[in-house]
Design a protein around this motif. Structure first.
Motif: not given
Length: 203
Positions: A149-157
């Motif tokens: 929701a905050n467009k942090k790349i770690e979400n994909w990890t």
């Protein structure tokens, strides 16, 4: 392999099979949209999470149902965040988490595990080995959704790890389409991570 998926649906009502297929299509579509930073990820994803929440309620998987209830709420939050305009009309950029956001992520992960476990306890639900996996993946998915929701790349990890765990788990439970969906999610999450990483480097 095909028999494994088909046998699970022999005693399943037709309306549930149709709903699961709709959730399957919308779920994959939403991940493809997220890869491209397309805001339609949220309304499409909302359809998938609401349907999945109902199916999991019918199947009696409270932990998974709670995950999808949270996904539904976070879809609305993410929809707002991605559509909001910042300074000079700029949209929310893709970025990495800072130290404070990492701490929030760890706290959210721990809090989620405690809450989901409490839900099982409150409803006096006997916790089996696969429910403990639910509890763990709940922490991953809750935190991943907040990062997304905050467009942090770690979400994909977090999605990669959680999806890779969930795929065989749903297969074991006889939810063939959801199992296949999470297997596809794993591959898409890897591709999305690499694409977002390129965007961060270019910026």
């Amino acid at each position: 392999m095909l028999d494994f998926f088909l046998d699970a649906y022999q005693d399943t009502p037709q309306y549930q099979i149709i709903l699961e297929f709709i959730a399957f299509v919308c779920g994959i579509w939403s991940v493809l949209l997220a890869r491209k930073e397309n805001i339609l990820v949220y309304p499409i994803g909302l359809i998938a999470t609401v349907i999945t929440m109902f199916l999991l309620f019918v199947a009696g998987y409270l932990g998974d149902m709670l995950i999808n209830a949270y996904f539904s709420v976070m879809s609305i939050y993410g929809w707002y965040k991605w559509s909001a305009k910042g300074r000079a009309g700029a949209v929310l950029p893709i970025s990495r988490t800072n130290r404070k956001e990492k701490i929030v992520g760890f706290l959210l992960f721990g809090l989620t595990i405690a809450v989901v476990y409490a839900v099982y306890a409150v409803f006096d639900y006997k916790i089996h080995w696969d429910n403990y996996i639910d509890i763990f993946t709940s922490g991953l998915f809750f935190t991943g959704m907040w990062f997304m929701a905050n467009k942090k790349i770690e979400n994909w990890t977090l999605w990669i790890v959680g999806d890779a765990i969930a795929a065989p788990l749903y297969g074991y439970r006889g939810l063939g389409m959801l199992s296949l969906q999470y297997l596809i999610f794993t591959g898409l999450a890897v591709v999305a991570y690499l694409e977002w990483k390129k965007i961060i480097k270019s910026e």
